[in-house]
Design a protein around this motif. Sequence first.
Motif, PDB file in Angstrom:
ATOM      1  N   ARG A  89     157.670  21.909  -6.119  1.00 48.42           N
ATOM      2  CA  ARG A  89     157.732  20.528  -6.518  1.00 48.42           C
ATOM      3  C   ARG A  89     159.252  20.280  -7.155  1.00 48.42           C
ATOM      4  O   ARG A  89     159.950  19.609  -6.911  1.00 48.42           O
ATOM      5  CB  ARG A  89     156.786  20.440  -8.014  1.00 48.42           C
ATOM      6  N   THR A  92     161.438  19.935  -3.939  1.00 46.68           N
ATOM      7  CA  THR A  92     161.124  18.698  -3.674  1.00 46.68           C
ATOM      8  C   THR A  92     161.908  17.836  -4.242  1.00 46.68           C
ATOM      9  O   THR A  92     162.482  16.703  -3.805  1.00 46.68           O
ATOM     10  CB  THR A  92     159.859  18.307  -3.723  1.00 46.68           C
ATOM     11  N   ASP A  93     162.153  17.794  -5.480  1.00 45.70           N
ATOM     12  CA  ASP A  93     162.768  16.839  -6.340  1.00 45.70           C
ATOM     13  C   ASP A  93     164.221  17.202  -6.301  1.00 45.70           C
ATOM     14  O   ASP A  93     165.222  16.185  -5.963  1.00 45.70           O
ATOM     15  CB  ASP A  93     162.604  17.036  -8.089  1.00 45.70           C
ATOM     16  N   ILE A  95     165.829  18.192  -3.251  1.00 48.66           N
ATOM     17  CA  ILE A  95     165.936  17.597  -1.964  1.00 48.66           C
ATOM     18  C   ILE A  95     166.123  16.126  -2.049  1.00 48.66           C
ATOM     19  O   ILE A  95     166.867  15.532  -1.569  1.00 48.66           O
ATOM     20  CB  ILE A  95     164.893  17.696  -1.334  1.00 48.66           C
ATOM     21  N   ALA A  96     165.129  15.303  -2.871  1.00 45.04           N
ATOM     22  CA  ALA A  96     165.136  13.948  -2.868  1.00 45.04           C
ATOM     23  C   ALA A  96     166.293  13.441  -3.343  1.00 45.04           C
ATOM     24  O   ALA A  96     166.918  12.340  -3.320  1.00 45.04           O
ATOM     25  CB  ALA A  96     163.763  13.729  -3.891  1.00 45.04           C
ATOM     26  N   VAL A  97     166.870  13.943  -4.596  1.00 44.71           N
ATOM     27  CA  VAL A  97     168.177  13.728  -5.268  1.00 44.71           C
ATOM     28  C   VAL A  97     169.293  13.997  -4.390  1.00 44.71           C
ATOM     29  O   VAL A  97     170.212  12.982  -4.250  1.00 44.71           O
ATOM     30  CB  VAL A  97     168.205  14.392  -6.802  1.00 44.71           C
ATOM     31  N   ARG A  98     169.562  15.226  -3.767  1.00 48.80           N
ATOM     32  CA  ARG A  98     170.805  15.523  -2.911  1.00 48.80           C
ATOM     33  C   ARG A  98     170.354  15.262  -1.518  1.00 48.80           C
ATOM     34  O   ARG A  98     171.550  15.014  -0.827  1.00 48.80           O
ATOM     35  CB  ARG A  98     170.630  16.990  -2.977  1.00 48.80           C
ATOM     36  N   GLY A  99     169.422  14.884  -1.123  1.00 43.66           N
ATOM     37  CA  GLY A  99     169.146  14.547   0.245  1.00 43.66           C
ATOM     38  C   GLY A  99     169.193  15.858   1.235  1.00 43.66           C
ATOM     39  O   GLY A  99     169.191  15.714   2.537  1.00 43.66           O
ATOM     40  N   GLU A 100     169.116  16.911   0.606  1.00 41.48           N
ATOM     41  CA  GLU A 100     169.112  18.193   1.553  1.00 41.48           C
ATOM     42  C   GLU A 100     168.531  19.341   0.794  1.00 41.48           C
ATOM     43  O   GLU A 100     168.497  19.268  -0.720  1.00 41.48           O
ATOM     44  CB  GLU A 100     170.318  18.346   2.053  1.00 41.48           C
TER      45      GLU A 100
END
Length: 114
Positions: A89, A92-93, A95-100
């Motif tokens: 989790r 996933t957060d 990745i959502a913020v950084r995009g990678e």
Amino acid sequence: MSAPLYQAQAEFFRALGHPVRIRVPELLQNGPLPVRNLLISTEVEASNLSQQLAILRRSGIVSATREGSTVMYALVSADVAGLLRTTRRILTDVIAVRGELPAKPREVKAERLR
């Protein structure tokens, strides 16, 4: 005198510091599995899996029992599965913020974890 708890925690996380040593506890979160199933699911060579399982056993993350000719592996604590779900989790957060995904960390030699 025993090591402070934070040192023990560092050793615990170090024991999980390899993709196979994360994958195995994830596979075991629904119950014990025979080593042959772990071998198929992890898609690594038997010698590599054996080495990674030994590290997980020594660290107290998994246990092994023999049932006839079959070796079964299980999580020692269901909390390990919860920790790995929490980590997913968090990532996933990230990745959502950084995009990678975070940058790949440098490889740690297995000898350092023994």
